[in-house]
Motif scaffolding. Structure first.
Motif, mmCIF file in Angstrom:
data_model
loop_
_atom_site.group_PDB
_atom_site.id
_atom_site.type_symbol
_atom_site.label_atom_id
_atom_site.label_comp_id
_atom_site.label_asym_id
_atom_site.label_seq_id
_atom_site.Cartn_x
_atom_site.Cartn_y
_atom_site.Cartn_z
ATOM 1 N N TYR A 88 38.928 41.059 45.085
ATOM 2 C CA TYR A 88 37.767 40.283 44.653
ATOM 3 C C TYR A 88 36.462 41.021 44.966
ATOM 4 O O TYR A 88 35.518 40.995 44.169
ATOM 5 C CB TYR A 88 37.783 38.904 45.318
ATOM 6 N N LEU A 109 44.586 35.039 43.219
ATOM 7 C CA LEU A 109 43.550 34.503 44.106
ATOM 8 C C LEU A 109 43.740 32.995 44.282
ATOM 9 O O LEU A 109 43.717 32.483 45.406
ATOM 10 C CB LEU A 109 42.173 34.826 43.537
ATOM 11 N N PHE A 131 42.914 36.855 39.130
ATOM 12 C CA PHE A 131 42.438 35.568 39.640
ATOM 13 C C PHE A 131 43.592 34.574 39.773
ATOM 14 O O PHE A 131 43.488 33.616 40.529
ATOM 15 C CB PHE A 131 41.347 35.008 38.733
#
Length: 219
Positions: free
Chosen positions: A36, A6, A3
C-alpha cells in the motif's frame, strides 16, 4: 498484491484483534502495508502532475499507524480496522487534509479541517467574514455537491461566535466548527482498476475547496 488482499487482511484483523494474532501474522501485515505504501508513492507522483502546488508525500510518510492510541481511548481495540493515509502534507502542518481511509466498516476520501484548533478555526471564520460568498460558490457547484457530502458532526454553535453578529449574512458558516467534506467509497470502487484515477478526480474536484481553506489559514 492487491486491494483484495488488503481487505482480506483487515477482515481477519477485525476478527482477531489482539497482539498475539498480530505477532503471528506480522509478515502478512508488513506485506500488505508495504504494498500500500508503494501504491501511495505512485498516487503522490500522479497528484503532483495535476497540481503544481501539491506537496510530495511519500507513502511511508502518508500512512498512519494501525495501532489505536489506548492512552486516550483505552476502550478501543488494540488495532484499527482500517488503513488511513494523509496526502499533500506540508512541513508546518498548516494545510487542510486530503485523507484516504480504506476499512472494513467504511472507506472514503475526505478533506478540509475536522475540528481544527482555535487558531485555525478563527482564521477560517475571518476568511468567511471577508468573502464567504466565494466559499459558498465553491460548495454550491453541482459537480462538488454530487461528489461530496459535508461532514456535520452536530457540534456547531447555537448562536453566533463572539466576534460576529447574529444577523451576519454568512452566520450559517460562521457557526461551524468543522470545515470538511467526504466522498464515500465501496470496496468495489477501491478494487476497481481505475481506483487511482478516481482518487485523482476526487482530488481535483476538492482542490478549490481546500485551496480556499488553506489560503485562509496561511495568509
Amino acid at each position: 498484491m492487491s486491494f483484495y488482499k488488503l481487505y482480506d487482511f483487515l477482515r481477519d484483523l477485525q476478527k482477531n484483534n489482539s497482539k498475539d494474532w498480530m505477532d503471528e501474522n506480522r509478515s502478512q501485515y508488513l506485506e500488505v502495508r508495504n504494498w500500500y505504501i508503494q501504491w501511495l508513492d505512485e498516487l503522490s507522483i500522479e497528484l503532483a502532475k495535476v497540481d503544481p502546488d501539491y506537496h510530495d508525500t511519500p507513502g511511508r510518510k502518508a500512512i498512519n499507524r494501525i495501532n489505536n492510541n489506548l492512552m486516550f481511548h483505552p476502550d478501543k481495540p488494540i488495532y484499527k480496522d482500517h488503513f488511513g493515509a494523509g496526502m499533500d502534507l506540508t512541513v508546518n502542518g498548516k494545510q487542510g487534509d486530503f485523507y484516504i481511509q480504506l476499512g472494513t466498516q467504511e472507506s472514503f476520501i475526505a478533506g478540509g479541517f475536522y475540528k481544527p484548533k482555535k487558531e485555525i478555526l478563527d482564521s477560517i471564520r475571518d476568511a468567511i467574514d471577508y468573502n464567504g460568498a466565494v466559499y459558498k460558490k465553491i460548495i454550491s457547484k453541482n459537480s462538488f455537491k454530487n461528489t461530496f457530502k459535508v461532514i456535520n458532526d452536530g457540534d456547531s454553535l447555537k448562536t453566533a461566535p463572539k466576534e460576529y453578529s447574529q444577523d451576519h449574512e454568512h452566520i450559517d458558516l460562521l457557526r461551524l466548527k468543522t470545515f470538511a467534506v467526504q466522498h464515500d467509497l465501496t470496496q468495489k470502487d477501491v478494487q476497481a482498476d481505475d481506483f487511482k484515477a478516481k482518487c485523482i478526480e476526487v482530488y481535483k474536484e476538492m482542490k478549490p475547496f481546500r485551496a480556499y481553506l488553506n489560503k485562509a489559514v496561511t495568509v
